[in-house]
Design an enzyme around this catalytic site. Structure first.
Site, PDB file in Angstrom:
ATOM      1  N   SER A 105       9.767 -20.964  -1.027  1.00 42.08           N
ATOM      2  CA  SER A 105       8.660 -20.245  -0.367  1.00 42.08           C
ATOM      3  C   SER A 105       8.986 -19.919   1.089  1.00 42.08           C
ATOM      4  CB  SER A 105       7.388 -21.101  -0.421  1.00 42.08           C
ATOM      5  OG  SER A 105       7.603 -22.323   0.255  1.00 42.08           O
ATOM      6  N   ASN A 129       2.765 -32.757   0.926  1.00 45.18           N
ATOM      7  CA  ASN A 129       1.400 -32.387   0.513  1.00 45.18           C
ATOM      8  C   ASN A 129       0.410 -32.374   1.679  1.00 45.18           C
ATOM      9  OD1 ASN A 129       2.651 -32.392  -1.895  1.00 45.18           O
ATOM     10  ND2 ASN A 129       1.545 -34.140  -2.767  1.00 45.18           N
ATOM     11  N   THR A 184     -31.330   7.376   3.954  1.00 41.02           N
ATOM     12  CA  THR A 184     -31.344   6.476   2.798  1.00 41.02           C
ATOM     13  C   THR A 184     -30.943   7.356   1.620  1.00 41.02           C
ATOM     14  OG1 THR A 184     -33.644   6.911   2.210  1.00 41.02           O
ATOM     15  CG2 THR A 184     -33.280   5.113   3.741  1.00 41.02           C
ATOM     16  N   HIS A 185     -30.219   6.809   0.683  1.00 33.30           N
ATOM     17  CA  HIS A 185     -29.664   7.590  -0.445  1.00 33.30           C
ATOM     18  C   HIS A 185     -28.797   8.761   0.040  1.00 33.30           C
ATOM     19  CE1 HIS A 185     -32.733   5.700  -3.152  1.00 33.30           C
ATOM     20  NE2 HIS A 185     -33.469   5.765  -2.053  1.00 33.30           N
ATOM     21  N   SER A 236      -1.894  17.217   7.492  1.00 32.20           N
ATOM     22  CA  SER A 236      -1.425  17.409   6.121  1.00 32.20           C
ATOM     23  C   SER A 236      -0.038  18.032   6.176  1.00 32.20           C
ATOM     24  CB  SER A 236      -2.395  18.348   5.399  1.00 32.20           C
ATOM     25  OG  SER A 236      -1.721  19.122   4.435  1.00 32.20           O
ATOM     26  N   LYS A 257      -5.471  20.796   8.960  1.00 32.57           N
ATOM     27  CA  LYS A 257      -6.120  19.530   8.619  1.00 32.57           C
ATOM     28  C   LYS A 257      -6.117  18.505   9.735  1.00 32.57           C
ATOM     29  CE  LYS A 257      -7.117  18.265   4.718  1.00 32.57           C
ATOM     30  NZ  LYS A 257      -8.493  18.007   4.286  1.00 32.57           N
ATOM     31  N   GLU A 274     -10.063   5.732   6.167  1.00 36.76           N
ATOM     32  CA  GLU A 274      -9.870   5.665   4.709  1.00 36.76           C
ATOM     33  C   GLU A 274      -9.040   4.447   4.310  1.00 36.76           C
ATOM     34  OE1 GLU A 274      -9.998  10.334   3.410  1.00 36.76           O
ATOM     35  OE2 GLU A 274      -8.289   9.636   4.547  1.00 36.76           O
ATOM     36  N   TYR A 284      -2.115 -32.719  -5.651  1.00 33.94           N
ATOM     37  CA  TYR A 284      -1.331 -31.527  -5.349  1.00 33.94           C
ATOM     38  C   TYR A 284      -0.720 -30.959  -6.624  1.00 33.94           C
ATOM     39  CZ  TYR A 284       2.158 -28.340  -3.594  1.00 33.94           C
ATOM     40  OH  TYR A 284       2.906 -27.212  -3.371  1.00 33.94           O
ATOM     41  N   GLN A 328       0.974 -23.699  -3.789  1.00 35.76           N
ATOM     42  CA  GLN A 328       1.877 -22.963  -2.897  1.00 35.76           C
ATOM     43  C   GLN A 328       1.450 -21.494  -2.785  1.00 35.76           C
ATOM     44  OE1 GLN A 328       6.160 -23.842  -2.741  1.00 35.76           O
ATOM     45  NE2 GLN A 328       6.482 -21.813  -3.604  1.00 35.76           N
ATOM     46  N   LYS A 379      -1.050 -19.366   0.293  1.00 36.09           N
ATOM     47  CA  LYS A 379      -0.803 -18.872   1.649  1.00 36.09           C
ATOM     48  C   LYS A 379      -0.601 -17.360   1.725  1.00 36.09           C
ATOM     49  CE  LYS A 379       2.135 -22.298   1.998  1.00 36.09           C
ATOM     50  NZ  LYS A 379       1.476 -23.110   0.939  1.00 36.09           N
TER      51      LYS A 379
HETATM   52  N1  ARG Z   1       5.925 -25.271  -0.426  1.00 29.74           N
HETATM   53  C1  ARG Z   1       4.908 -26.184  -0.851  1.00 29.74           C
HETATM   54  C2  ARG Z   1       3.524 -25.520  -0.736  1.00 29.74           C
HETATM   55  O1  ARG Z   1       3.419 -24.553  -0.085  1.00 29.74           O
HETATM   56  C3  ARG Z   1       4.945 -27.391   0.008  1.00 29.74           C
HETATM   57  C4  ARG Z   1       4.414 -28.609  -0.640  1.00 29.74           C
HETATM   58  C5  ARG Z   1       5.348 -29.050  -1.697  1.00 29.74           C
HETATM   59  N2  ARG Z   1       4.949 -30.317  -2.231  1.00 29.74           N
HETATM   60  C6  ARG Z   1       5.449 -30.789  -3.364  1.00 29.74           C
HETATM   61  N3  ARG Z   1       5.032 -31.932  -3.759  1.00 29.74           N
HETATM   62  N4  ARG Z   1       6.313 -30.107  -4.056  1.00 29.74           N
HETATM   63  O2  ARG Z   1       2.587 -25.959  -1.319  1.00 29.74           O
END
Ligand code: ARG
Length: 496
Positions: free
Chosen positions: A20, A108, A153-154, A275, A281, A288, A315, A320, A323
């Protein structure tokens, strides 16, 4: 990477699938800060020696400098930011010291420490952009407290309002977004560090100390709850999704109102695009895209809720995937706030066109009905019917409320004579908005009062953002100062 059961290798395909590092790039400096706090705490608690702490902290300082200058590249083969920083420390400080960094913590609790540190700052940055947009609306409101236009309205003419009333409406909605961002900040601003893998630890850690060094307001105590929870991400995403919904509505109005047909506003050339084929344009692409991207942010919220749904506590690697959606939503929202503020600050409004429209399509009909109730003691329903008849009669003849004499004639034949001068005043949209003084109504007086109240609320929010940023900075400076003293040879126990 960490292979199964202590192995240090895995198949390339496994690694490619699981690593990651791209997503984690934003977390590097936070991972380092969290590690510094962790090492200081371990040492103060006698879990780590001063000598080992010094070696680890020196390596972390070097990593911090590298990260700040873009020289800390996260190796995908090391799986994530945590293993990269740890490997950096081991390589720089040696195995004997570096290998102790991960005592009494787990990835974790580490990953959500990093994410919370990152997200809380992003929420503050976003808050500042929101303040800028709200100020643009309030400045517009101050300049156009008396600029009359038809309220819709509308998408049909309803009653006259002022542009200031419209602008304060958006500012008012956006202040609710500010409140939601602020609440999401508070949820994020609690320390998970020290929860370890899921069960806490038998080392004598001090979670309050790490929380303080990281500028968290409190410790989120329950170890299993904290490593399982991603509520802070979902809550932040909801705040962003709602904010984008509100921005998309601003965008929709800008798109319609700047059309030839509405003609209420003209975009500045700097905030419009052309455009490739049609030379004339001038398109509202920014608005938009903001409208279109709102849907992406909604999808990111749904993505995280779906990710969490049905997960047993503890966990799971599924987590993962929490994010990237948040990062994307933060980027889209920040960008949208930015450009829409520019659009609004530079848009040219056309008060004459607005007033012309307000006269053209019976938008003071309700005011006439109200007059008949108050002055002629008709029931509202009766007055509504009479005015509806008048509007139909005028429309059939291609007339508007501008034809006051014709209106007066019509009413006189229905046993409701009103002097032409009085009628003119009732039907005049400008006069009408002045009378509309109910709490929260469109009268310039109410708009002025509401704009001032909104400005005060906005100033309070901006002050809170500043205080929070200062608190974070103070914690960062404190951690750095402690690290510097340890590197100069001070013992941690004498410092904290
Ligand atoms: N890259 C993992 C995440 O974003 C980190 C935590 C990994 N923990 C594990 N027990 N494999 O969640």
């Amino acid at each position: 990477m960490i292979g199964a059961r202590g192995r240090d290798s895995a198949h390339d395909a496994v690694l490619n699938y699981t690593e990651s590092t791209r997503t984690d790039e934003r977390l590097a400096l936070y991972d380092i800060w969290g590690s510094q706090a962790h090492v200081l705490m371990l040492t103060r608690q006698g879990i780590l020696s001063d000598r080992h702490a010094r070696d680890i902290l020196a390596a972390l300082e070097q990593a911090r400098r590298d990260a700040q200058t873009g020289r800390l590249t996260l190796e995908p083969r090391l799986e994530d930011v945590h293993m990269n920083v740890e490997r950096y420390v081991v390589e720089s400080a040696g195995k004997e010291a570096g290998g102790r960094l991960h005592t009494a913590r787990s990835r974790n609790d580490q990953v959500i420490t990093d994410a919370r540190l990152y997200v809380r700052e992003e929420l503050l940055n976003l808050g500042e952009r929101l303040v800028a947009l709200c100020r643009a609306f309030l400045d517009l409101a101050d300049a156009h407290r008396e600029t009359v236009l038809p309220g819709y309205t509308h998408t049909q003419h309803a009653q006259p309002i002022t542009l200031g009333f419209w602008a304060t409406a958006h500012a008012s909605l956006l202040l609710d977004d500010a409140r939601r961002l602020s609440a999401a900040y508070e949820t994020a601003n609690r320390s998970p560090l020290g929860a370890c893998a899921l069960a806490g630890t038998d080392f004598p850690t001090d979670r309050h100390l790490t929380a303080r060094l990281l500028g968290f307001a409190s410790v989120e105590e329950h170890a299993l709850a904290v490593v399982s929870g991603r509520d802070f991400i979902a809550e932040a995403l909801f705040a962003l999704a709602m904010l984008m919904t509100n921005l998309s509505r601003v965008a929709a109005e800008l798109i319609y109102w700047t059309t030839f047909e509405f003609g209420l506003m003209t975009l500045h050339d700097d905030y419009a695009l052309g455009s490739s084929i049609m030379p004339q344009k001038k398109n509202p692409d920014i608005a938009e895209l903001a409208r279109g991207r709102a849907g992406k942010v909604h999808a990111r919220l749904l993505e995280v809720l779906t990710l969490l749904k049905g997960l047993p506590l503890g966990y799971h690697r599924d987590l993962q995937e929490d994010k990237a959606p948040l990062w994307e939503a933060l980027d889209i929202t920040a960008g949208s706030l930015n450009v829409l503020t520019g659009v609004l600050r530079t848009v040219r409004v056309h008060p004459d066109r607005m007033l012309d429209l307000a006269w053209s399509n019976f938008c003071t009909a309700t005011e006439l009905a109200n007059y008949l109730v108050v002055e002629r003691h008709l029931s509202f329903r009766e007055a509504h019917g009479l005015v509806g008849g008048l509007v139909a009669w005028l429309a059939e003849r291609g007339l508007t409320f501008r034809a006051t004499d014709a209106c007066a004639d019509f009413l006189a034949t229905r046993e409701c004579p009103i002097p032409v001068e009085v009628l003119k005043d009732i039907l005049d949209p400008v006069a009408a908005i002045g009378r509309n003084r109910s709490l929260g109504g469109t009268s310039p007086r109410e708009v002025e009062r509401m704009a001032a109240a909104l400005r005060r609320a906005l100033d309070d929010f901006a002050a809170t953002l500043r205080e929070r940023k200062q608190a974070i900075e103070a914690a960062r400076v404190q951690t750095s100062a402690l690290v510097a003293k340890v590197l100069e040879g001070a013992s941690v126990a004498a410092l904290i």
